[in-house]
Write a protein that holds these residues in place. Structure first.
Motif, PDB file in Angstrom:
ATOM      1  N   GLU A  67     -11.574   4.678   4.479  1.00 48.28           N
ATOM      2  CA  GLU A  67     -10.937   3.759   4.977  1.00 48.28           C
ATOM      3  C   GLU A  67      -9.789   4.055   6.104  1.00 48.28           C
ATOM      4  N   LEU A  68      -8.929   4.801   5.805  1.00 49.31           N
ATOM      5  CA  LEU A  68      -7.702   5.959   6.598  1.00 49.31           C
ATOM      6  C   LEU A  68      -8.227   7.171   7.209  1.00 49.31           C
ATOM      7  N   GLY A  69      -9.592   7.200   7.198  1.00 48.48           N
ATOM      8  CA  GLY A  69     -10.591   8.917   8.229  1.00 48.48           C
ATOM      9  C   GLY A  69     -10.249   9.802   7.642  1.00 48.48           C
ATOM     10  N   ILE A  70     -10.071  10.355   5.979  1.00 49.11           N
ATOM     11  CA  ILE A  70      -9.038  10.762   5.370  1.00 49.11           C
ATOM     12  C   ILE A  70     -10.064  11.171   4.557  1.00 49.11           C
ATOM     13  N   ASN A  71      -9.927  13.379   3.816  1.00 49.62           N
ATOM     14  CA  ASN A  71     -10.834  13.353   2.921  1.00 49.62           C
ATOM     15  C   ASN A  71     -10.012  12.459   2.015  1.00 49.62           C
ATOM     16  N   VAL A 105      -1.580  23.908   4.471  1.00 49.50           N
ATOM     17  CA  VAL A 105      -2.808  23.191   5.350  1.00 49.50           C
ATOM     18  C   VAL A 105      -3.015  21.635   5.795  1.00 49.50           C
ATOM     19  N   LEU A 106      -3.043  21.238   3.911  1.00 47.51           N
ATOM     20  CA  LEU A 106      -3.409  19.621   3.965  1.00 47.51           C
ATOM     21  C   LEU A 106      -1.853  18.793   4.803  1.00 47.51           C
ATOM     22  N   GLU A 117      -0.229  15.146   8.499  1.00 48.31           N
ATOM     23  CA  GLU A 117       1.753  15.164   9.947  1.00 48.31           C
ATOM     24  C   GLU A 117       0.414  14.901  11.502  1.00 48.31           C
ATOM     25  N   LYS A 118      -0.611  15.724  11.600  1.00 50.68           N
ATOM     26  CA  LYS A 118      -0.998  15.591  12.171  1.00 50.68           C
ATOM     27  C   LYS A 118      -1.985  14.594  12.515  1.00 50.68           C
ATOM     28  N   ALA A 119      -1.902  13.196  11.781  1.00 51.16           N
ATOM     29  CA  ALA A 119      -3.025  12.098  11.782  1.00 51.16           C
ATOM     30  C   ALA A 119      -1.520  11.024  11.478  1.00 51.16           C
ATOM     31  N   GLY A 120      -0.127  11.822  11.271  1.00 44.68           N
ATOM     32  CA  GLY A 120       0.212  11.061  11.313  1.00 44.68           C
ATOM     33  C   GLY A 120       0.750  10.328   9.564  1.00 44.68           C
ATOM     34  N   HIS A 121      -0.340  10.771   8.949  1.00 40.96           N
ATOM     35  CA  HIS A 121       0.460  10.157   7.778  1.00 40.96           C
ATOM     36  C   HIS A 121       1.013  10.793   7.132  1.00 40.96           C
TER      37      HIS A 121
END
Length: 152
Positions: free
Chosen positions: A40-44, A78-79, A84-88
């Protein structure tokens, strides 16, 4: 019966109690919910686990996050960069040691996670509120024992 690598541990388990099996089903359902939330959030799934830890325990340093996730420091860097790049998540200076960094979920990530989890949380709360005070006490004590066993 075959013995395990310790030569005294059998490879097979004894017949398990119904509550033990139910706990395993809850663990599996939790993994499935985490997988759906990550989609749903588009993350792994590991990123979702990191967000969940930050939601549950609050801001923490990268080393603590790596330890709780069971990954190495370079991997957590890296995680965190990815989240951070995705704004989470956001990095801030540690409140007591300016040389250290603290990682926290952003309000946007908090809202998105809560929006997704709200139906499950409310359904669990409804089931909990249906318990008598004695049942509630027994369930809470049992779940605390289960958590201690899982953390041991």
């Amino acid at each position: 019966m075959e013995l395990g690598p310790m030569d005294d541990q059998p490879y097979e388990l004894p017949e398990l109690a119904d509550a033990t099996i139910a706990v395993q089903h809850v663990i599996n359902a939790s993994h499935e919910l985490t997988a759906r939330a990550s989609r749903e959030l588009g993350i792994n799934a590991t990123d979702m686990s990191a967000l969940s830890l930050l939601e549950q325990h609050g801001p923490m340093g990268p080393a603590e996050l790596a330890s709780r996730l069971g990954i190495r420091s370079p991997s957590v860097t890296v995680l965190i960069d990815r989240l951070e790049k995705a704004g989470h998540v956001e990095r801030t200076s540690h409140p007591h040691d300016r040389r250290r960094v603290t990682v926290a979920a952003t309000p946007t990530a908090h809202r998105a996670t809560l929006d997704f989890l709200r139906p499950s949380i409310l359904a669990i709360d409804e089931a909990s509120r249906a318990l008598t005070p004695d049942e509630n006490r027994a369930v809470v004590d049992f779940l605390r024992d289960v958590m201690r066993a899982m953390r041991a």
